[in-house]
Design an enzyme around this catalytic site. Structure first.
Site, PDB file in Angstrom:
ATOM      1  N   LYS A  76       0.843  -1.211   0.000  1.00 26.70           N
ATOM      2  CA  LYS A  76       0.000   0.000   0.000  1.00 26.70           C
ATOM      3  C   LYS A  76       0.869   1.249   0.000  1.00 26.70           C
ATOM      4  CE  LYS A  76      -4.397  -1.357   2.060  1.00 26.70           C
ATOM      5  NZ  LYS A  76      -5.264  -1.251   3.217  1.00 26.70           N
TER       6      LYS A  76
ATOM      7  N   LYS B 107      -4.288 -10.320  -6.871  1.00 28.93           N
ATOM      8  CA  LYS B 107      -5.570 -10.495  -6.163  1.00 28.93           C
ATOM      9  C   LYS B 107      -6.656  -9.586  -6.769  1.00 28.93           C
ATOM     10  CE  LYS B 107      -6.321  -8.188  -2.314  1.00 28.93           C
ATOM     11  NZ  LYS B 107      -6.370  -7.600  -0.987  1.00 28.93           N
TER      12      LYS B 107
ATOM     13  N   LYS C  14     -11.076  -4.294  -4.837  1.00 28.03           N
ATOM     14  CA  LYS C  14     -12.061  -3.256  -5.145  1.00 28.03           C
ATOM     15  C   LYS C  14     -11.388  -1.942  -5.508  1.00 28.03           C
ATOM     16  CE  LYS C  14     -12.917  -3.132  -0.182  1.00 28.03           C
ATOM     17  NZ  LYS C  14     -13.724  -3.646   0.859  1.00 28.03           N
TER      18      LYS C  14
HETATM   19  P1  TYM Z   1     -10.900  -6.034   3.416  1.00 32.69           P
HETATM   20  O1  TYM Z   1     -11.938  -5.000   3.625  1.00 32.69           O
HETATM   21  O2  TYM Z   1      -9.784  -5.738   2.467  1.00 32.69           O
HETATM   22  O3  TYM Z   1     -11.566  -7.396   2.942  1.00 32.69           O
HETATM   23  C1  TYM Z   1     -12.626  -8.018   3.645  1.00 32.69           C
HETATM   24  C2  TYM Z   1     -12.472  -9.536   3.550  1.00 32.69           C
HETATM   25  O4  TYM Z   1     -12.457  -9.937   2.176  1.00 32.69           O
HETATM   26  C3  TYM Z   1     -11.322 -10.778   1.943  1.00 32.69           C
HETATM   27  N1  TYM Z   1     -10.862 -10.570   0.555  1.00 32.69           N
HETATM   28  C4  TYM Z   1     -10.687 -11.551  -0.341  1.00 32.69           C
HETATM   29  N2  TYM Z   1     -10.847 -12.888  -0.241  1.00 32.69           N
HETATM   30  C5  TYM Z   1     -10.603 -13.625  -1.359  1.00 32.69           C
HETATM   31  N3  TYM Z   1     -10.184 -13.099  -2.539  1.00 32.69           N
HETATM   32  C6  TYM Z   1      -9.994 -11.757  -2.675  1.00 32.69           C
HETATM   33  N4  TYM Z   1      -9.596 -11.245  -3.842  1.00 32.69           N
HETATM   34  C7  TYM Z   1     -10.251 -10.923  -1.533  1.00 32.69           C
HETATM   35  N5  TYM Z   1     -10.181  -9.579  -1.322  1.00 32.69           N
HETATM   36  C8  TYM Z   1     -10.550  -9.390  -0.036  1.00 32.69           C
HETATM   37  C9  TYM Z   1     -10.284 -10.323   2.947  1.00 32.69           C
HETATM   38  O5  TYM Z   1      -9.321 -11.319   3.189  1.00 32.69           O
HETATM   39  C10 TYM Z   1     -11.149 -10.032   4.151  1.00 32.69           C
HETATM   40  O6  TYM Z   1     -11.377 -11.207   4.887  1.00 32.69           O
HETATM   41  N6  TYM Z   1      -7.994  -5.518   7.442  1.00 32.69           N
HETATM   42  C11 TYM Z   1      -9.217  -6.104   6.961  1.00 32.69           C
HETATM   43  C12 TYM Z   1     -10.443  -5.645   7.746  1.00 32.69           C
HETATM   44  C13 TYM Z   1     -10.334  -5.890   9.211  1.00 32.69           C
HETATM   45  C14 TYM Z   1     -10.376  -7.147   9.873  1.00 32.69           C
HETATM   46  C15 TYM Z   1     -10.270  -6.868  11.257  1.00 32.69           C
HETATM   47  C16 TYM Z   1     -10.502  -8.473   9.404  1.00 32.69           C
HETATM   48  C17 TYM Z   1     -10.216  -4.917  10.179  1.00 32.69           C
HETATM   49  N7  TYM Z   1     -10.170  -5.514  11.396  1.00 32.69           N
HETATM   50  C18 TYM Z   1     -10.265  -7.901  12.215  1.00 32.69           C
HETATM   51  C19 TYM Z   1     -10.509  -9.496  10.372  1.00 32.69           C
HETATM   52  C20 TYM Z   1     -10.389  -9.208  11.737  1.00 32.69           C
HETATM   53  C21 TYM Z   1      -9.429  -5.685   5.519  1.00 32.69           C
HETATM   54  O7  TYM Z   1      -8.929  -4.684   5.085  1.00 32.69           O
HETATM   55  O8  TYM Z   1     -10.289  -6.485   4.820  1.00 32.69           O
END
Ligand code: TYM
Length: 330
Positions: free
Chosen positions: A113, A196, A199
């Site tokens: 990032k 990957k 969004k």
């Molecule tokens: P975020 O918002 O990027 O994504 C949310 C969830 O979607 C999964 N994900 C994917 N899984 C499969 N293929 C993909 N291309 C893909 N893109 C995203 C992510 O692995 C995630 O599970 N840091 C986290 C949010 C967060 C969090 C937490 C998660 C904040 N606090 C505590 C777990 C526990 C995030 O940015 O996810």
């Protein structure tokens, strides 16, 4: 004892993709019937990159409604906005004091990032992001964290922080385990299947948003990068086809063998059409429900307010015990 589940999603710009859905949200929905689940919209994490306040406000509401539309049920699960439970920020500070600079420097998500934005925008929040994530998880005596593969490293550092704190002060935190799905843990970009699906990818055609309409879904899959082989087979050198097979499997529950058999005499054109159809069938009811929820902002508000109040009841107990352990007067 019933296991505790915690997970969260960022309300970042752009609607959630089928990566978010198949990698995380769809599993959260089914876990609700088996475990004691807590889900949050990670809006504090979202401001680690610059956000327009109006746009962020709208995104928080719409991601909350999206999760309701996907089947997160506030009667079964505790569902809230991270910024409305101040214990998250407070514990994040304390945990930050038990996290090493070197550990945070090794986070691949921070590295990628911060490479993408100008160095003057690389703020401390982006760097300490994992301590806040650890706080999210550790506040709720979480046993399992259902996430996609990209969050694995953040889970490892959460475990390290929890064990370090427990080692110094005695058992305080439950040490959580990641729960990463066998299929769909990493849905790849349709345009560059070595990356990957995200969004925030500049290329719209690289992803399927949960809200893409039927013709957009058909068009994006028809243009998905594959190879010249025209055979539907899982193989290490067929990244594009592997990804489409994974998506098809997530939407239908069929395994690789069944998919290979189904398309053994058919080429990529047919296969891509079939993938588009099954994906649209999954998304159609979500899209319909979403409009229903978005028309009822009062209902959404009542859900996240109640969620925050119930989450806070649990979080404040954990925070109190942490404060006592480090020596604060409580
Ligand atoms: P975020 O918002 O990027 O994504 C949310 C969830 O979607 C999964 N994900 C994917 N899984 C499969 N293929 C993909 N291309 C893909 N893109 C995203 C992510 O692995 C995630 O599970 N840091 C986290 C949010 C967060 C969090 C937490 C998660 C904040 N606090 C505590 C777990 C526990 C995030 O940015 O996810």
């Amino acid at each position: 004892m019933n296991k505790n589940i915690f997970s969260a999603i960022q309300p970042s710009a752009g609607s959630p993709t089928i990566g978010n859905y198949f990698g995380a949200i769809k599993n959260w929905v089914s876990l609700q019937d088996k475990y004691s689940c807590i889900f949050a919209i990670a809006d504090l994490h979202a401001i680690s990159v610059r956000q327009d306040p109006k746009v962020l406000h709208g995104n928080i509401l719409s991601v909350f409604a999206t999760l309701l539309a996907c089947g997160i049920d506030p009667k079964k699960s505790l569902f809230f906005l991270q910024s409305q439970v101040h214990e998250h920020s407070e514990l994040a500070w304390i945990l930050g004091c038990f996290t090493q600079f070197g550990e945070l420097s090794r986070m691949t998500q921070f590295k990628s990032k911060s490479e993408k934005i100008s160095s003057s925008s690389v703020n401390v929040g982006l760097f300490t992001y994992p301590s806040l994530m650890a706080a999210d998880i550790l506040l709720y005596n979480t046993n399992l964290v259902p996430v996609g593969a990209d969050q694995k490293q953040h889970l490892e550092i959460t475990r390290t922080i929890a064990m370090r704190f427990n080692g110094l002060y005695g058992d305080t935190f439950v040490v959580p385990e990641p729960l990463i799905p066998e299929t769909g843990a990493k849905i790849m970009s349709l345009q560059d299947p070595s990356k990957k699906m995200s969004k925030s990818d500049e290329n719209e055609s690289s992803r399927i948003s949960i809200f893409d309409d039927e013709s957009t879904i058909i068009r994006k899959f028809s243009r998905a990068v594959t190879d010249s082989d025209n055979k539907v087979l899982k193989s290490p050198d067929k990244k594009g086809v592997n990804n489409l097979m994974t998506i098809y499997s997530c939407a239908t529950g069929k395994n690789d063998e069944e998919i290979q058999k189904e398309f053994s005499n058919r080429g990529y054109k047919d296969f891509k059409e079939a993938v588009a159809n099954v994906v649209y069938e999954q998304l159609k009811p979500i899209q319909k429900n979403f409009s229903k929820y978005m028309e009822n902002e009062n209902y959404i508000k009542s859900c996240y307010e109640e969620g925050a109040s119930r989450a806070s009841d649990i979080a404040k107990k954990t925070l109190r015990s942490v404060k006592e352990k480090v020596g604060f007067l409580v």
